[in-house]
Design an enzyme around this catalytic site. Sequence first.
Site, PDB file in Angstrom:
ATOM      1  N   ARG A  29       0.831  -1.203   0.000  1.00 31.62           N
ATOM      2  CA  ARG A  29       0.000   0.000   0.000  1.00 31.62           C
ATOM      3  C   ARG A  29       0.870   1.259   0.000  1.00 31.62           C
ATOM      4  NH1 ARG A  29      -4.956  -2.093   0.548  1.00 31.62           N
ATOM      5  NH2 ARG A  29      -5.070  -3.988   1.810  1.00 31.62           N
ATOM      6  N   ILE A  31       2.113   4.817   0.961  1.00 30.56           N
ATOM      7  CA  ILE A  31       2.139   5.468   2.281  1.00 30.56           C
ATOM      8  C   ILE A  31       1.263   6.729   2.305  1.00 30.56           C
ATOM      9  CG2 ILE A  31       4.117   7.033   1.957  1.00 30.56           C
ATOM     10  CD1 ILE A  31       5.234   5.870   4.618  1.00 30.56           C
ATOM     11  N   ASN A  87       4.526   6.434 -13.672  1.00 31.40           N
ATOM     12  CA  ASN A  87       5.062   7.780 -13.854  1.00 31.40           C
ATOM     13  C   ASN A  87       6.518   7.669 -14.287  1.00 31.40           C
ATOM     14  OD1 ASN A  87       2.668   9.006 -12.959  1.00 31.40           O
ATOM     15  ND2 ASN A  87       3.294   8.839 -10.825  1.00 31.40           N
ATOM     16  N   VAL A  96      10.161   8.276  -6.964  1.00 29.71           N
ATOM     17  CA  VAL A  96      10.981   7.125  -6.553  1.00 29.71           C
ATOM     18  C   VAL A  96      11.498   6.432  -7.821  1.00 29.71           C
ATOM     19  CG1 VAL A  96      11.033   4.942  -5.301  1.00 29.71           C
ATOM     20  CG2 VAL A  96       9.639   6.833  -4.432  1.00 29.71           C
ATOM     21  N   HIS A 100       7.530   1.463 -10.716  1.00 30.74           N
ATOM     22  CA  HIS A 100       6.384   1.014  -9.934  1.00 30.74           C
ATOM     23  C   HIS A 100       5.116   1.382 -10.678  1.00 30.74           C
ATOM     24  CE1 HIS A 100       7.654   5.026  -8.654  1.00 30.74           C
ATOM     25  NE2 HIS A 100       6.362   5.306  -8.524  1.00 30.74           N
ATOM     26  N   HIS A 102       1.189   2.228 -10.138  1.00 32.18           N
ATOM     27  CA  HIS A 102       0.164   2.594  -9.156  1.00 32.18           C
ATOM     28  C   HIS A 102      -1.134   1.877  -9.530  1.00 32.18           C
ATOM     29  CE1 HIS A 102       2.265   6.277  -7.496  1.00 32.18           C
ATOM     30  NE2 HIS A 102       2.887   6.168  -8.648  1.00 32.18           N
TER      31      HIS A 102
HETATM   32  P1  5GP Z   1       5.886   8.324  -8.026  1.00 32.90           P
HETATM   33  O1  5GP Z   1       5.505   9.759  -7.928  1.00 32.90           O
HETATM   34  O2  5GP Z   1       7.385   8.108  -8.009  1.00 32.90           O
HETATM   35  O3  5GP Z   1       5.220   7.619  -9.188  1.00 32.90           O
HETATM   36  O4  5GP Z   1       5.265   7.632  -6.756  1.00 32.90           O
HETATM   37  C1  5GP Z   1       5.989   7.212  -5.646  1.00 32.90           C
HETATM   38  C2  5GP Z   1       4.975   6.781  -4.627  1.00 32.90           C
HETATM   39  O5  5GP Z   1       5.671   6.138  -3.569  1.00 32.90           O
HETATM   40  C3  5GP Z   1       4.184   7.931  -3.985  1.00 32.90           C
HETATM   41  O6  5GP Z   1       2.795   7.745  -4.238  1.00 32.90           O
HETATM   42  C4  5GP Z   1       4.539   7.867  -2.512  1.00 32.90           C
HETATM   43  O7  5GP Z   1       3.453   8.161  -1.668  1.00 32.90           O
HETATM   44  C5  5GP Z   1       5.026   6.434  -2.366  1.00 32.90           C
HETATM   45  N1  5GP Z   1       6.012   6.240  -1.308  1.00 32.90           N
HETATM   46  C6  5GP Z   1       7.131   6.989  -1.104  1.00 32.90           C
HETATM   47  N2  5GP Z   1       7.833   6.519  -0.065  1.00 32.90           N
HETATM   48  C7  5GP Z   1       7.134   5.439   0.398  1.00 32.90           C
HETATM   49  C8  5GP Z   1       7.364   4.537   1.468  1.00 32.90           C
HETATM   50  O8  5GP Z   1       8.342   4.609   2.212  1.00 32.90           O
HETATM   51  N3  5GP Z   1       6.445   3.560   1.659  1.00 32.90           N
HETATM   52  C9  5GP Z   1       5.340   3.433   0.854  1.00 32.90           C
HETATM   53  N4  5GP Z   1       4.502   2.437   1.132  1.00 32.90           N
HETATM   54  N5  5GP Z   1       5.099   4.279  -0.171  1.00 32.90           N
HETATM   55  C10 5GP Z   1       5.989   5.268  -0.394  1.00 32.90           C
END
Ligand code: 5GP
Length: 114
Positions: A29, A31, A87, A96, A100, A102
């Site tokens: 899930r 965060i 993304n 990150v 990944h 979503h």
């Molecule tokens: P991005 O913007 O890179 O596509 O999404 C990265 C996602 O990772 C974000 O939705 C953010 O909330 C999630 N995220 C960042 N750090 C952590 C973490 O330590 N644990 C979890 N479960 N999600 C994280």
Amino acid sequence: MSETIFAKIIRRELPADIVYEDDEILAFRDINPKAPVHVLVIPKIEIATINDLEDEHAELIGKMVLAAQKVARQEGIAEEGYRLVFNCNQHGCQVVFHIHMHLLGGKQLRGSAA
Ligand code: 5GP
């Protein structure tokens, strides 16, 4: 490539609410959820961005989609529907740098993915 927070989650050095795991994939899930169901589906191997994918990763990406499908069923949102989003880099708002997907659902999502 510098290590990401997701590498630590894979090694269980950081806690996460894991909802699916197999040899190649982990799903947990988000965060900071943007929907009632917000799960991140990641490969266990480190790939920084979608731009770094090679032909050899085609099966892995397919397995990520199938893992998301399983999680959607598990979460009870499959029939009503959901959104899968990758993304990439700055304009895609990637934060990150470990690819990944979503999985978002559990409510009526609005408009386009943007
Ligand atoms: P991005 O913007 O890179 O596509 O999404 C990265 C996602 O990772 C974000 O939705 C953010 O909330 C999630 N995220 C960042 N750090 C952590 C973490 O330590 N644990 C979890 N479960 N999600 C994280």
